[in-house]
Write a protein that holds these residues in place. Sequence first.
Motif, PDB file in Angstrom:
ATOM      1  N   GLY A  66       0.736  -0.918  -0.130  1.00 26.05           N
ATOM      2  CA  GLY A  66       0.052  -0.267  -0.264  1.00 26.05           C
ATOM      3  C   GLY A  66       0.361   1.482   0.149  1.00 26.05           C
ATOM      4  N   ASP A  67       1.626   1.328  -0.434  1.00 28.26           N
ATOM      5  CA  ASP A  67       2.921   2.025  -0.788  1.00 28.26           C
ATOM      6  C   ASP A  67       4.290   2.009  -1.781  1.00 28.26           C
ATOM      7  OD1 ASP A  67       4.725   4.444  -0.022  1.00 28.26           O
ATOM      8  OD2 ASP A  67       5.952   3.700   1.868  1.00 28.26           O
ATOM      9  N   ALA A  68       3.407   3.023  -2.795  1.00 26.27           N
ATOM     10  CA  ALA A  68       4.067   3.443  -3.470  1.00 26.27           C
ATOM     11  C   ALA A  68       5.529   4.342  -3.804  1.00 26.27           C
ATOM     12  CB  ALA A  68       3.331   3.555  -5.308  1.00 26.27           C
ATOM     13  N   SER A  69       5.957   4.777  -2.508  1.00 27.32           N
ATOM     14  CA  SER A  69       7.098   5.998  -3.328  1.00 27.32           C
ATOM     15  C   SER A  69       8.044   5.305  -3.107  1.00 27.32           C
ATOM     16  CB  SER A  69       6.797   6.709  -1.292  1.00 27.32           C
ATOM     17  OG  SER A  69       7.510   4.724  -0.440  1.00 27.32           O
ATOM     18  N   HIS A  70       8.448   3.834  -2.860  1.00 29.89           N
ATOM     19  CA  HIS A  70       9.735   3.220  -3.756  1.00 29.89           C
ATOM     20  C   HIS A  70       9.819   3.139  -5.348  1.00 29.89           C
ATOM     21  CE1 HIS A  70      12.003   3.926  -0.124  1.00 29.89           C
ATOM     22  NE2 HIS A  70      11.376   4.105   0.117  1.00 29.89           N
ATOM     23  N   LYS A  71       8.499   3.943  -5.891  1.00 35.25           N
ATOM     24  CA  LYS A  71       8.874   3.614  -7.436  1.00 35.25           C
ATOM     25  C   LYS A  71       9.719   3.394  -7.868  1.00 35.25           C
ATOM     26  CE  LYS A  71       6.173   6.062  -9.988  1.00 35.25           C
ATOM     27  NZ  LYS A  71       5.101   7.009 -10.157  1.00 35.25           N
ATOM     28  N   GLN A  72      10.641   4.279  -8.239  1.00 36.59           N
ATOM     29  CA  GLN A  72      12.424   4.256  -8.836  1.00 36.59           C
ATOM     30  C   GLN A  72      13.034   3.232  -7.882  1.00 36.59           C
ATOM     31  OE1 GLN A  72      11.599   6.594 -11.583  1.00 36.59           O
ATOM     32  NE2 GLN A  72      10.101   6.736 -11.437  1.00 36.59           N
ATOM     33  N   ASP A  73      13.285   2.665  -7.516  1.00 36.63           N
ATOM     34  CA  ASP A  73      13.716   2.313  -6.950  1.00 36.63           C
ATOM     35  C   ASP A  73      13.294   0.905  -7.307  1.00 36.63           C
ATOM     36  OD1 ASP A  73      15.559   3.411  -4.921  1.00 36.63           O
ATOM     37  OD2 ASP A  73      13.979   3.315  -3.739  1.00 36.63           O
ATOM     38  N   VAL A  74      12.017   0.082  -7.751  1.00 33.29           N
ATOM     39  CA  VAL A  74      11.839  -0.821  -8.231  1.00 33.29           C
ATOM     40  C   VAL A  74      12.132  -1.103  -9.451  1.00 33.29           C
ATOM     41  CG1 VAL A  74       9.904  -2.551  -9.363  1.00 33.29           C
ATOM     42  CG2 VAL A  74      10.242  -1.420  -6.116  1.00 33.29           C
ATOM     43  N   LEU A  75      11.656  -0.136 -10.107  1.00 32.64           N
ATOM     44  CA  LEU A  75      12.281   0.180 -12.001  1.00 32.64           C
ATOM     45  C   LEU A  75      13.407   0.327 -11.978  1.00 32.64           C
ATOM     46  CD1 LEU A  75       9.158   3.204 -12.404  1.00 32.64           C
ATOM     47  CD2 LEU A  75       9.628   0.935 -13.191  1.00 32.64           C
ATOM     48  N   LYS A  76      14.440   0.792 -11.347  1.00 30.57           N
ATOM     49  CA  LYS A  76      15.936   1.245 -11.148  1.00 30.57           C
ATOM     50  C   LYS A  76      16.190  -0.802 -10.850  1.00 30.57           C
ATOM     51  CE  LYS A  76      17.202   4.356  -8.470  1.00 30.57           C
ATOM     52  NZ  LYS A  76      17.986   5.580  -8.423  1.00 30.57           N
ATOM     53  N   GLY A  77      15.360  -1.098 -10.256  1.00 32.73           N
ATOM     54  CA  GLY A  77      15.798  -2.576  -9.674  1.00 32.73           C
ATOM     55  C   GLY A  77      16.640  -2.594  -9.038  1.00 32.73           C
ATOM     56  N   SER A  78      16.809  -1.106  -8.337  1.00 32.41           N
ATOM     57  CA  SER A  78      17.572  -1.590  -6.906  1.00 32.41           C
ATOM     58  C   SER A  78      16.962  -2.232  -5.264  1.00 32.41           C
ATOM     59  CB  SER A  78      18.085  -0.190  -6.562  1.00 32.41           C
ATOM     60  OG  SER A  78      17.036   0.840  -6.643  1.00 32.41           O
ATOM     61  N   HIS A  79      16.052  -2.888  -5.813  1.00 33.11           N
ATOM     62  CA  HIS A  79      15.157  -3.366  -4.851  1.00 33.11           C
ATOM     63  C   HIS A  79      15.644  -5.092  -4.206  1.00 33.11           C
ATOM     64  CE1 HIS A  79      12.987  -4.857  -7.627  1.00 33.11           C
ATOM     65  NE2 HIS A  79      12.118  -5.553  -7.774  1.00 33.11           N
ATOM     66  N   VAL A  80      16.462  -5.400  -4.907  1.00 33.48           N
ATOM     67  CA  VAL A  80      16.616  -6.681  -4.921  1.00 33.48           C
ATOM     68  C   VAL A  80      17.992  -7.170  -4.673  1.00 33.48           C
ATOM     69  CG1 VAL A  80      16.296  -9.374  -6.089  1.00 33.48           C
ATOM     70  CG2 VAL A  80      14.604  -7.508  -6.310  1.00 33.48           C
ATOM     71  N   ILE A 118      21.826  -1.396  -3.444  1.00 36.42           N
ATOM     72  CA  ILE A 118      21.063  -1.511  -3.143  1.00 36.42           C
ATOM     73  C   ILE A 118      20.747  -0.924  -1.444  1.00 36.42           C
ATOM     74  CG2 ILE A 118      21.305  -3.510  -3.096  1.00 36.42           C
ATOM     75  CD1 ILE A 118      18.865  -4.322  -2.840  1.00 36.42           C
ATOM     76  N   THR A 119      20.590  -0.530  -0.602  1.00 34.62           N
ATOM     77  CA  THR A 119      20.083   0.350   0.861  1.00 34.62           C
ATOM     78  C   THR A 119      19.492  -1.516   1.684  1.00 34.62           C
ATOM     79  OG1 THR A 119      18.646   0.913   0.939  1.00 34.62           O
ATOM     80  CG2 THR A 119      20.353   2.228   0.321  1.00 34.62           C
ATOM     81  N   ALA A 120      19.979  -1.679   2.331  1.00 31.69           N
ATOM     82  CA  ALA A 120      19.325  -2.784   3.402  1.00 31.69           C
ATOM     83  C   ALA A 120      18.393  -2.369   3.716  1.00 31.69           C
ATOM     84  CB  ALA A 120      19.783  -2.426   5.045  1.00 31.69           C
ATOM     85  N   GLU A 121      17.718  -0.645   3.721  1.00 28.44           N
ATOM     86  CA  GLU A 121      16.243  -0.090   4.609  1.00 28.44           C
ATOM     87  C   GLU A 121      15.612  -0.430   3.265  1.00 28.44           C
ATOM     88  OE1 GLU A 121      14.594   4.416   4.537  1.00 28.44           O
ATOM     89  OE2 GLU A 121      16.426   4.174   4.145  1.00 28.44           O
ATOM     90  N   ILE A 122      15.749  -0.272   1.715  1.00 33.57           N
ATOM     91  CA  ILE A 122      15.285  -0.569   1.207  1.00 33.57           C
ATOM     92  C   ILE A 122      14.556  -1.719   0.627  1.00 33.57           C
ATOM     93  CG2 ILE A 122      14.461  -0.643  -1.585  1.00 33.57           C
ATOM     94  CD1 ILE A 122      15.977   2.049  -1.289  1.00 33.57           C
ATOM     95  N   PHE A 123      15.719  -2.874   1.370  1.00 32.59           N
ATOM     96  CA  PHE A 123      15.506  -4.159   1.266  1.00 32.59           C
ATOM     97  C   PHE A 123      14.459  -4.597   2.111  1.00 32.59           C
ATOM     98  CE2 PHE A 123      16.841  -8.283   1.885  1.00 32.59           C
ATOM     99  CZ  PHE A 123      15.664  -9.033   1.244  1.00 32.59           C
ATOM    100  N   LYS A 124      14.632  -4.236   2.858  1.00 28.80           N
ATOM    101  CA  LYS A 124      13.848  -4.015   4.541  1.00 28.80           C
ATOM    102  C   LYS A 124      12.181  -3.956   3.284  1.00 28.80           C
ATOM    103  CE  LYS A 124      13.070  -5.752   8.794  1.00 28.80           C
ATOM    104  NZ  LYS A 124      13.259  -7.185   8.609  1.00 28.80           N
ATOM    105  N   LYS A 125      12.070  -3.158   2.927  1.00 21.02           N
ATOM    106  CA  LYS A 125      10.870  -2.995   2.410  1.00 21.02           C
ATOM    107  C   LYS A 125      10.325  -3.799   1.705  1.00 21.02           C
ATOM    108  CE  LYS A 125      10.245   2.057   3.156  1.00 21.02           C
ATOM    109  NZ  LYS A 125       9.258   2.086   4.059  1.00 21.02           N
TER     110      LYS A 125
END
Length: 200
Positions: free
Chosen positions: A86-100, A134-141
Amino acid sequence: MRNAEHYGVDPACISVCGDSAGGNLAAAVSQTLAGRADLPRLRAQILIYPGLQAVDMDLPSYQQNRGVPLLLRERAAFFALQYLHGDASHKQDVLKGSHVPPEMRQKYKQWVSPDNIPERFKARGYNPHKTHDITAEIFKKFERICEPNLCPLLAEDAVIQQLPESFILTCEYDVLRDDGLLYKKRLEDNGVPVTWCHLE
């Protein structure tokens, strides 16, 4: 399903079907029911341009069709994140692939990789993925993004092998095209009969 005959339903003919996000749900339901001895076996799963993963939104179809209505690449990421938590604030991280993280991307590379997409589907232009930090904070999400009930493409082979006969429809001008192509390959590699229809 337990009471199918009570409702005049042949328990040997029950199928699940869905399109787009509904294709994701149909695939997840099929996997959840796979191997259940207390319920009838599904007759089929019907997946119409399904969205089956959010690990790599830089696959060829996501690049080629990023601006093609109705489902723009950015909207696909937005909807995936809304569904996830329910939160799309990290959309750019997903698009860049920096969430994995790299080790997780490596683990799933056998299933989510442009290498598994036939070359003819890369003809309209494709630039191989560039890795990002990728940062630990982003991966945690995004830890849950690799759970098969959210991303059915990531289910283990033991689950895939128990799936029913499948129909997959993909569309050429669709960001989700490659999700369907990758799942088709996974099913076929695991001995599941697949009927595939591709709308050019």
